[in-house]
Design a protein around this motif. Structure first.
Motif, PDB file in Angstrom:
ATOM      1  N   ALA A  87       1.328   3.961  -9.867  1.00 52.99           N
ATOM      2  CA  ALA A  87       1.585   4.152  -8.437  1.00 52.99           C
ATOM      3  C   ALA A  87       3.086   4.227  -8.156  1.00 52.99           C
ATOM      4  O   ALA A  87       3.553   5.108  -7.417  1.00 52.99           O
ATOM      5  CB  ALA A  87       0.958   3.012  -7.634  1.00 52.99           C
ATOM      6  N   ALA A  88       3.857   3.322  -8.758  1.00 49.13           N
ATOM      7  CA  ALA A  88       5.295   3.276  -8.505  1.00 49.13           C
ATOM      8  C   ALA A  88       6.005   4.516  -9.062  1.00 49.13           C
ATOM      9  O   ALA A  88       6.820   5.146  -8.369  1.00 49.13           O
ATOM     10  CB  ALA A  88       5.889   2.007  -9.109  1.00 49.13           C
ATOM     11  N   ILE A  89       5.691   4.876 -10.297  1.00 51.72           N
ATOM     12  CA  ILE A  89       6.382   6.015 -10.913  1.00 51.72           C
ATOM     13  C   ILE A  89       6.000   7.330 -10.238  1.00 51.72           C
ATOM     14  O   ILE A  89       6.856   8.187  -9.974  1.00 51.72           O
ATOM     15  CB  ILE A  89       6.068   6.087 -12.420  1.00 51.72           C
ATOM     16  N   SER A  90       4.717   7.506  -9.932  1.00 54.53           N
ATOM     17  CA  SER A  90       4.279   8.760  -9.313  1.00 54.53           C
ATOM     18  C   SER A  90       4.821   8.901  -7.893  1.00 54.53           C
ATOM     19  O   SER A  90       5.191  10.005  -7.476  1.00 54.53           O
ATOM     20  CB  SER A  90       2.745   8.855  -9.313  1.00 54.53           C
ATOM     21  N   CYS A  93      10.560   0.387  -6.322  1.00 56.57           N
ATOM     22  CA  CYS A  93      11.476  -0.469  -7.085  1.00 56.57           C
ATOM     23  C   CYS A  93      11.098  -1.938  -6.936  1.00 56.57           C
ATOM     24  O   CYS A  93      11.173  -2.707  -7.904  1.00 56.57           O
ATOM     25  CB  CYS A  93      12.912  -0.234  -6.628  1.00 56.57           C
ATOM     26  N   GLY A  94      10.681  -2.330  -5.741  1.00 52.31           N
ATOM     27  CA  GLY A  94      10.260  -3.704  -5.528  1.00 52.31           C
ATOM     28  C   GLY A  94       9.011  -4.058  -6.311  1.00 52.31           C
ATOM     29  O   GLY A  94       8.927  -5.131  -6.919  1.00 52.31           O
ATOM     30  N   LEU A  99       9.895  -4.406 -10.074  1.00 46.95           N
ATOM     31  CA  LEU A  99      10.614  -5.652 -10.313  1.00 46.95           C
ATOM     32  C   LEU A  99       9.667  -6.843 -10.189  1.00 46.95           C
ATOM     33  O   LEU A  99       9.721  -7.785 -10.989  1.00 46.95           O
ATOM     34  CB  LEU A  99      11.773  -5.783  -9.323  1.00 46.95           C
ATOM     35  N   GLY A 100       8.774  -6.778  -9.189  1.00 48.39           N
ATOM     36  CA  GLY A 100       7.791  -7.840  -9.027  1.00 48.39           C
ATOM     37  C   GLY A 100       6.834  -7.936 -10.204  1.00 48.39           C
ATOM     38  O   GLY A 100       6.435  -9.026 -10.614  1.00 48.39           O
ATOM     39  N   LEU A 101       6.470  -6.778 -10.771  1.00 50.48           N
ATOM     40  CA  LEU A 101       5.594  -6.770 -11.948  1.00 50.48           C
ATOM     41  C   LEU A 101       6.276  -7.456 -13.130  1.00 50.48           C
ATOM     42  O   LEU A 101       5.654  -8.230 -13.862  1.00 50.48           O
ATOM     43  CB  LEU A 101       5.233  -5.328 -12.304  1.00 50.48           C
ATOM     44  N   GLY A 102       7.564  -7.173 -13.304  1.00 50.74           N
ATOM     45  CA  GLY A 102       8.299  -7.825 -14.380  1.00 50.74           C
ATOM     46  C   GLY A 102       8.400  -9.325 -14.177  1.00 50.74           C
ATOM     47  O   GLY A 102       8.222 -10.105 -15.127  1.00 50.74           O
ATOM     48  N   LEU A 103       8.668  -9.750 -12.940  1.00 48.06           N
ATOM     49  CA  LEU A 103       8.747 -11.183 -12.648  1.00 48.06           C
ATOM     50  C   LEU A 103       7.409 -11.877 -12.882  1.00 48.06           C
ATOM     51  O   LEU A 103       7.361 -12.979 -13.436  1.00 48.06           O
ATOM     52  CB  LEU A 103       9.194 -11.384 -11.192  1.00 48.06           C
ATOM     53  N   PHE A 141      11.702  -4.885   3.172  1.00 45.13           N
ATOM     54  CA  PHE A 141      10.559  -4.083   2.753  1.00 45.13           C
ATOM     55  C   PHE A 141      10.389  -4.173   1.242  1.00 45.13           C
ATOM     56  O   PHE A 141       9.275  -4.299   0.725  1.00 45.13           O
ATOM     57  CB  PHE A 141      10.775  -2.631   3.176  1.00 45.13           C
ATOM     58  N   MET A 142      11.498  -4.141   0.519  1.00 46.42           N
ATOM     59  CA  MET A 142      11.458  -4.286  -0.930  1.00 46.42           C
ATOM     60  C   MET A 142      10.963  -5.672  -1.324  1.00 46.42           C
ATOM     61  O   MET A 142      10.164  -5.818  -2.259  1.00 46.42           O
ATOM     62  CB  MET A 142      12.851  -4.030  -1.507  1.00 46.42           C
ATOM     63  N   VAL A 143      11.424  -6.696  -0.620  1.00 50.90           N
ATOM     64  CA  VAL A 143      10.981  -8.070  -0.897  1.00 50.90           C
ATOM     65  C   VAL A 143       9.470  -8.194  -0.733  1.00 50.90           C
ATOM     66  O   VAL A 143       8.787  -8.867  -1.524  1.00 50.90           O
ATOM     67  CB  VAL A 143      11.718  -9.072   0.010  1.00 50.90           C
ATOM     68  N   LYS A 144       8.929  -7.544   0.290  1.00 49.24           N
ATOM     69  CA  LYS A 144       7.481  -7.547   0.497  1.00 49.24           C
ATOM     70  C   LYS A 144       6.745  -7.109  -0.756  1.00 49.24           C
ATOM     71  O   LYS A 144       5.770  -7.727  -1.189  1.00 49.24           O
ATOM     72  CB  LYS A 144       7.103  -6.604   1.651  1.00 49.24           C
ATOM     73  N   PHE A 145       7.215  -6.021  -1.355  1.00 46.18           N
ATOM     74  CA  PHE A 145       6.491  -5.474  -2.496  1.00 46.18           C
ATOM     75  C   PHE A 145       6.865  -6.159  -3.810  1.00 46.18           C
ATOM     76  O   PHE A 145       6.132  -6.028  -4.789  1.00 46.18           O
ATOM     77  CB  PHE A 145       6.682  -3.959  -2.555  1.00 46.18           C
ATOM     78  N   ILE A 146       7.980  -6.898  -3.828  1.00 44.26           N
ATOM     79  CA  ILE A 146       8.227  -7.799  -4.958  1.00 44.26           C
ATOM     80  C   ILE A 146       7.187  -8.911  -4.948  1.00 44.26           C
ATOM     81  O   ILE A 146       6.729  -9.366  -6.006  1.00 44.26           O
ATOM     82  CB  ILE A 146       9.652  -8.381  -4.883  1.00 44.26           C
ATOM     83  N   MET A 147       6.788  -9.327  -3.751  1.00 44.22           N
ATOM     84  CA  MET A 147       5.823 -10.416  -3.607  1.00 44.22           C
ATOM     85  C   MET A 147       4.407 -10.020  -4.028  1.00 44.22           C
ATOM     86  O   MET A 147       3.615 -10.876  -4.415  1.00 44.22           O
ATOM     87  CB  MET A 147       5.818 -10.899  -2.149  1.00 44.22           C
ATOM     88  N   VAL A 148       4.078  -8.724  -3.932  1.00 42.25           N
ATOM     89  CA  VAL A 148       2.705  -8.289  -4.196  1.00 42.25           C
ATOM     90  C   VAL A 148       2.211  -8.710  -5.578  1.00 42.25           C
ATOM     91  O   VAL A 148       1.167  -9.362  -5.702  1.00 42.25           O
ATOM     92  CB  VAL A 148       2.569  -6.760  -3.985  1.00 42.25           C
TER      93      VAL A 148
END
Length: 339
Positions: free
Chosen positions: A61-64, A255-256, A259-263, A310-317
């Protein structure tokens, strides 16, 4: 291209007239095909069934979506709802078409992000499901059902985008075909077990690459934000113009999420091992959590602050789906068993 665009407008008019009774259906379908649905709906659902598939969904989803943003900046695709007025070809015969709350997206139109991201993400899901069904039943017919549903869903999403005047038919076709190929390619390159530095580098790399494309276009005398002014000019209602549909919103979402996936994989490599009942409970709680996180209002007065939050939101997902909720459910069920 004028002939292609003109034909697309008349097709949209015909579609609206003939399927007016299905208006609510098309609006639901276009929301299902929204790229953010891949992060907020498809990802948690698949993750609690198959961790590998869930991670693949978020990755694809992120890359596409990032690639879709770059393609849109380069291809300069028009959108029907503003091209009708800008073309000045319909002065004598105005098409009888209507806009909707989901119509007025502010990015360029080609290729369709809804079709492209849906095509890529759903390919991950249906290929996994098809393989599972074949391994269990050895029935070619039964294992082909997910692929049939894949085609039906892509067609429905494409029709919904034409219906609401968000895209021309050729844009959804291009998005669907590109999404299919991306799904096939990216599904074989899922970053499982990679270190946090890998995801941090990918996230920063995608951010900088997009900014370089944006800056490069400006150096060539091309305004990458040309579509935003047109969307504001021709949208029927000002409140339908939302900052979360702007091109940079998708960039910060992607990007969020990575990064969230890595965390999430850093905090709990391999995730939590849960039986089916706790998984179902985790899915329900995660879905409620993501719903409320998504609905958190963000300040729109400062675009910079909006994009950061907005990025923080998707880091949290991924944190909610992969670490926080299953960790709490594991803790609760573990204690209950010990008692």
């Amino acid at each position: 291209m004028e002939a292609v665009y003109t034909q697309g407008i008349w097709m949209a008019e015909s579609l609206q007239e003939r399927t007016r009774s299905q208006e609510r259906l098309w609006l639901v379908v276009t929301h299902i095909g929204d790229p953010k649905a891949a992060f907020l709906l498809v990802f948690p659902f698949t993750y609690f069934i198959s961790k590998r598939t869930g991670v693949a969904v978020l990755w694809v989803a992120a890359i596409s979506e990032w690639l879709n943003l770059v393609f849109k900046w380069i291809l300069f695709g028009e959108r029907p709802f503003w091209w009708i007025g800008e073309s000045h070809l319909f002065v004598s015969q105005q098409p009888k078409v209507h806009q909707f709350s989901s119509t007025c997206e502010t990015g360029p139109g080609s290729p369709s992000g809804h079709a492209m991201v849906t095509g890529a993400v759903l390919w991950v899901v249906v290929s996994s499901l098809g393989s599972f069904l074949y391994s269990r039943t050895h029935s070619v017919v039964l294992s082909a059902v997910p692929y049939l549903l894949y085609v039906v869903t892509l067609v429905a999403v494409g029709i919904s985008r034409v219906f609401i005047l968000a895209h021309f038919p050729h844009q959804v076709i291009a998005g669907s075909i590109t999404g299919f190929f991306l799904g096939v390619v990216l599904n074989h390159r899922v970053p499982e077990g990679r270190p946090l530095l890998f995801f941090f580098s990918i996230s920063i790399g995608l951010m900088l690459s997009a900014l370089m494309v944006h800056g490069g276009l400006q150096q060539l005398g091309i305004d990458p934000s040309w579509s935003i002014a047109l969307a504001k000019k021709w949208c029927s209602r000002a409140e339908w113009i939302r900052l979360d549909t702007a091109p940079f919103s998708s960039l910060f979402r992607d990007c969020g999420a990575l990064l969230g996936l890595g965390l999430a994989q850093y905090w709990k490599a391999g995730g939590w091992s849960l039986p089916w009942a706790p998984r179902a409970l985790s899915l329900a709680i995660s879905s409620m959590g993501l719903y409320h996180v998504h609905r958190l209002p963000l300040p729109v007065q400062s675009q910079g602050l909006f994009y950061v939050l907005f990025m923080v939101k998707f880091i949290m997902v991924p944190q909610i789906v992969m670490v926080l909720v299953p960790g709490l459910v594991h803790l609760f069920t573990h204690k209950k068993k010990k008692e």
